[in-house]
Design a protein around this motif. Structure first.
Motif, PDB file in Angstrom:
ATOM      1  N   PHE A  49       0.832  -1.203   0.000  1.00 45.26           N
ATOM      2  CA  PHE A  49       0.000   0.000   0.000  1.00 45.26           C
ATOM      3  C   PHE A  49       0.867   1.254   0.000  1.00 45.26           C
ATOM      4  CE2 PHE A  49      -2.684   3.128   2.379  1.00 45.26           C
ATOM      5  CZ  PHE A  49      -3.638   3.307   1.391  1.00 45.26           C
ATOM      6  N   ALA A  50       1.928   1.249   0.797  1.00 41.71           N
ATOM      7  CA  ALA A  50       2.840   2.391   0.824  1.00 41.71           C
ATOM      8  C   ALA A  50       3.458   2.616  -0.554  1.00 41.71           C
ATOM      9  CB  ALA A  50       3.929   2.172   1.871  1.00 41.71           C
ATOM     10  N   ALA A  59      -2.033   2.584  -9.463  1.00 42.58           N
ATOM     11  CA  ALA A  59      -2.927   3.441  -8.691  1.00 42.58           C
ATOM     12  C   ALA A  59      -4.129   2.661  -8.169  1.00 42.58           C
ATOM     13  CB  ALA A  59      -3.400   4.613  -9.558  1.00 42.58           C
ATOM     14  N   GLY A  60      -4.471   1.559  -8.845  1.00 44.50           N
ATOM     15  CA  GLY A  60      -5.599   0.753  -8.388  1.00 44.50           C
ATOM     16  C   GLY A  60      -5.379   0.148  -7.023  1.00 44.50           C
ATOM     17  N   GLU A  61      -4.116  -0.035  -6.609  1.00 40.28           N
ATOM     18  CA  GLU A  61      -3.817  -0.618  -5.303  1.00 40.28           C
ATOM     19  C   GLU A  61      -3.911   0.397  -4.177  1.00 40.28           C
ATOM     20  OE1 GLU A  61      -0.725  -3.543  -4.933  1.00 40.28           O
ATOM     21  OE2 GLU A  61      -0.596  -3.749  -7.108  1.00 40.28           O
ATOM     22  N   VAL A  64      -8.268  -0.463  -1.256  1.00 42.45           N
ATOM     23  CA  VAL A  64      -8.054  -1.765  -0.623  1.00 42.45           C
ATOM     24  C   VAL A  64      -9.337  -2.201   0.072  1.00 42.45           C
ATOM     25  CG1 VAL A  64      -6.714  -3.031   1.106  1.00 42.45           C
ATOM     26  CG2 VAL A  64      -5.611  -1.263  -0.283  1.00 42.45           C
ATOM     27  N   LEU A  65      -9.681  -3.460  -0.122  1.00 41.00           N
ATOM     28  CA  LEU A  65     -10.851  -4.057   0.522  1.00 41.00           C
ATOM     29  C   LEU A  65     -10.376  -5.230   1.369  1.00 41.00           C
ATOM     30  CD1 LEU A  65     -13.924  -4.102   0.809  1.00 41.00           C
ATOM     31  CD2 LEU A  65     -14.029  -5.513  -1.254  1.00 41.00           C
ATOM     32  N   ILE A  66     -10.514  -5.104   2.689  1.00 39.69           N
ATOM     33  CA  ILE A  66     -10.056  -6.115   3.634  1.00 39.69           C
ATOM     34  C   ILE A  66     -11.253  -6.960   4.062  1.00 39.69           C
ATOM     35  CG2 ILE A  66      -8.892  -6.531   5.832  1.00 39.69           C
ATOM     36  CD1 ILE A  66      -7.833  -3.586   5.553  1.00 39.69           C
ATOM     37  N   ALA A 231     -11.102  -3.054  -6.440  1.00 37.14           N
ATOM     38  CA  ALA A 231     -10.176  -2.749  -5.351  1.00 37.14           C
ATOM     39  C   ALA A 231      -9.271  -3.942  -5.080  1.00 37.14           C
ATOM     40  CB  ALA A 231     -10.948  -2.375  -4.096  1.00 37.14           C
ATOM     41  N   HIS A 232      -8.089  -3.650  -4.551  1.00 39.43           N
ATOM     42  CA  HIS A 232      -7.142  -4.704  -4.167  1.00 39.43           C
ATOM     43  C   HIS A 232      -7.676  -5.389  -2.907  1.00 39.43           C
ATOM     44  CE1 HIS A 232      -3.471  -6.882  -3.548  1.00 39.43           C
ATOM     45  NE2 HIS A 232      -3.232  -6.273  -2.400  1.00 39.43           N
ATOM     46  N   ARG A 233      -8.020  -6.661  -3.009  1.00 42.71           N
ATOM     47  CA  ARG A 233      -8.642  -7.362  -1.887  1.00 42.71           C
ATOM     48  C   ARG A 233      -7.607  -8.105  -1.061  1.00 42.71           C
ATOM     49  NH1 ARG A 233     -14.284 -10.751  -1.712  1.00 42.71           N
ATOM     50  NH2 ARG A 233     -13.831 -12.010   0.156  1.00 42.71           N
TER      51      ARG A 233
END
Length: 415
Positions: A49-50, A59-61, A64-66, A231-233
């Motif tokens: 993420f950083a 940019a898509g990352e 975030v979906l946790i 989103a990045h899951r």
């Protein structure tokens, strides 16, 4: 589960004078959403993420979906990502699914932040004839006007202005929602549409959300959640017992106390690697050691009952509250087996054919109360769910009749 942001070992924070001063305080944090001293999370979601915020990843990352079960550390990871963003110069607006309107909450947060970062948030206006068309002449009476007060500016324009200012300064705008599965679908769609517009316009923007896995899956199946599907899951779950034991050992090692290897392993076993239970068993064993300098296996064993009770009341209680009718009957029928149950046996106990029973079984699996355990067999999915179901069978509720007694070790071995 993701790997630690500091290699394969659980993550620890640096010591500080404040931490040393509080060394004898219980270092474990069994409350939901509280950040432990030592994190059981494994992997590199924080670094990824950083890197996305810094432009080293797509940019898509930045969205975030946790997802995960209750108590596995979703809110903790969400907080870590927000901290990383803050250190990178990004600003986060936190929305709440319990608010009357997430859209209006987003507007209010955007206005407050604009008043902080917009150099033109206060505009000077002449209040006498000395003010002309080309500005304010010397000696004129003036007042400062809040640019964002009064008549509402469209939310899209507010967010566009805010994101542009933050991006210009090397950061960006994040919107964060916890318990996202409880969000109003129409409200969530409007919020994410605005973020999609900002990203499409080239601004630094992203979305952070966390929720129960089954609720997240249902949400993603709903029309209008295309943005969330992209989103990045990150799916998180329990860790292995060895990692749990090491988390407990390192947490104690950051104090003036110690814990024996056998006690740390026993605590890890009792926790089943479940992050919430890691903190509970650690806190309970610490308390039961009294003023001894070493936590021993007897302290851990003495803490087991209270640890199970915490799981039954705080995790399984809310999960089972809405489980009624045949679904509860299905779970209760499984208590006749010591381990995994044959689906045919459970159906027979319920007096149903396997197809009819399978409908209830599938729903319970979707609710993460059951899990497949080999061909034609199912098992209870979470630690100490059996104890919770037994309590429901006996009392009709998971509520405790009385808090377990907290007995500290009477004999000190500090020499």
């Amino acid at each position: 589960m993701p790997r630690s942001s500091r290699g394969d070992r659980p993550q620890t924070g640096p010591s500080s004078p404040a931490a040393l001063e509080a060394a004898e305080r219980n270092p474990f944090t069994p409350g939901f959403g509280l950040v432990p001293r030592v994190l059981a999370l494994q992997g590199t979601p924080v670094e990824d993420f950083a890197a996305a915020l810094a432009g080293r990843r797509g940019a898509g990352e930045r969205s975030v979906l946790i997802a995960g079960a209750r108590g596995v550390g979703k809110t903790v990871l969400l907080g870590q990502l927000r901290e990383v963003a803050a250190r990178a110069g990004w600003r986060t607006l936190v929305l709440h699914t319990s608010s009357a309107s997430m859209v209006e909450e987003l507007r209010g947060g955007a206005v407050d932040l604009l008043r902080e970062v917009d150099p033109e948030a206060e505009q000077m206006r002449a209040t006498s004839a000395e003010g002309g068309a080309f500005g304010v002449r010397a000696g004129a009476d003036v007042e400062f006007v809040d640019r964002y007060a009064g008549e509402k500016v469209p939310l899209g324009r507010l967010l566009e202005r805010l994101a542009a200012l933050l991006t210009r300064d090397g950061g960006g705008l994040l919107v964060s929602v916890d318990e996202v599965q409880s969000a109003d679908h129409a409200q969530l769609r409007e919020v994410t549409q605005h973020l999609q517009d900002l990203i499409g316009a080239g601004h630094g923007a992203g979305f952070l959300a966390a929720g129960i896995r089954t609720g997240v899956d249902e949400l993603l199946a709903h029309p209008g959640t295309t943005f969330l599907r992209r989103a990045h899951r990150i799916d998180i779950s329990s860790v292995d017992v060895g990692t749990a034991a090491e988390v407990i050992r390192q947490t104690v090692a950051d104090t003036s106390r110690s814990i024996t290897p056998e006690a740390a392993v026993r605590a890890g076993e009792i926790s089943h690697g479940y992050p919430y239970l890691i903190q509970v068993i650690g806190a309970e064993a610490w308390a039961r050691a009294g003023d001894a300098s070493t936590i021993e296996i007897e302290d851990v064993d003495a803490a087991r009952a209270a640890t199970i009770d915490a799981m039954v009341v705080n995790v399984h209680g809310p999960a089972l509250r809405d489980v009624t009718g045949r679904r509860m009957d299905y779970l209760q029928a499984m208590l006749e087996d010591e381990g995994p149950s044959a689906v045919g046996d459970v159906a027979a106990r319920l007096g149903l054919d396997t197809r009819a029973a399978g409908v209830h079984r599938a729903r319970l699996i979707g609710e993460e109360l059951l899990q497949a355990s080999g061909h034609g067999r199912v098992a209870l999915a979470l630690p100490y769910l059996r104890e919770a179901l037994e309590r429901v069978r006996e009392t009709g509720s998971t509520r405790r009749a009385a808090a377990p007694a907290q007995v500290t070790r009477p004999v000190r071995r500090n020499g």
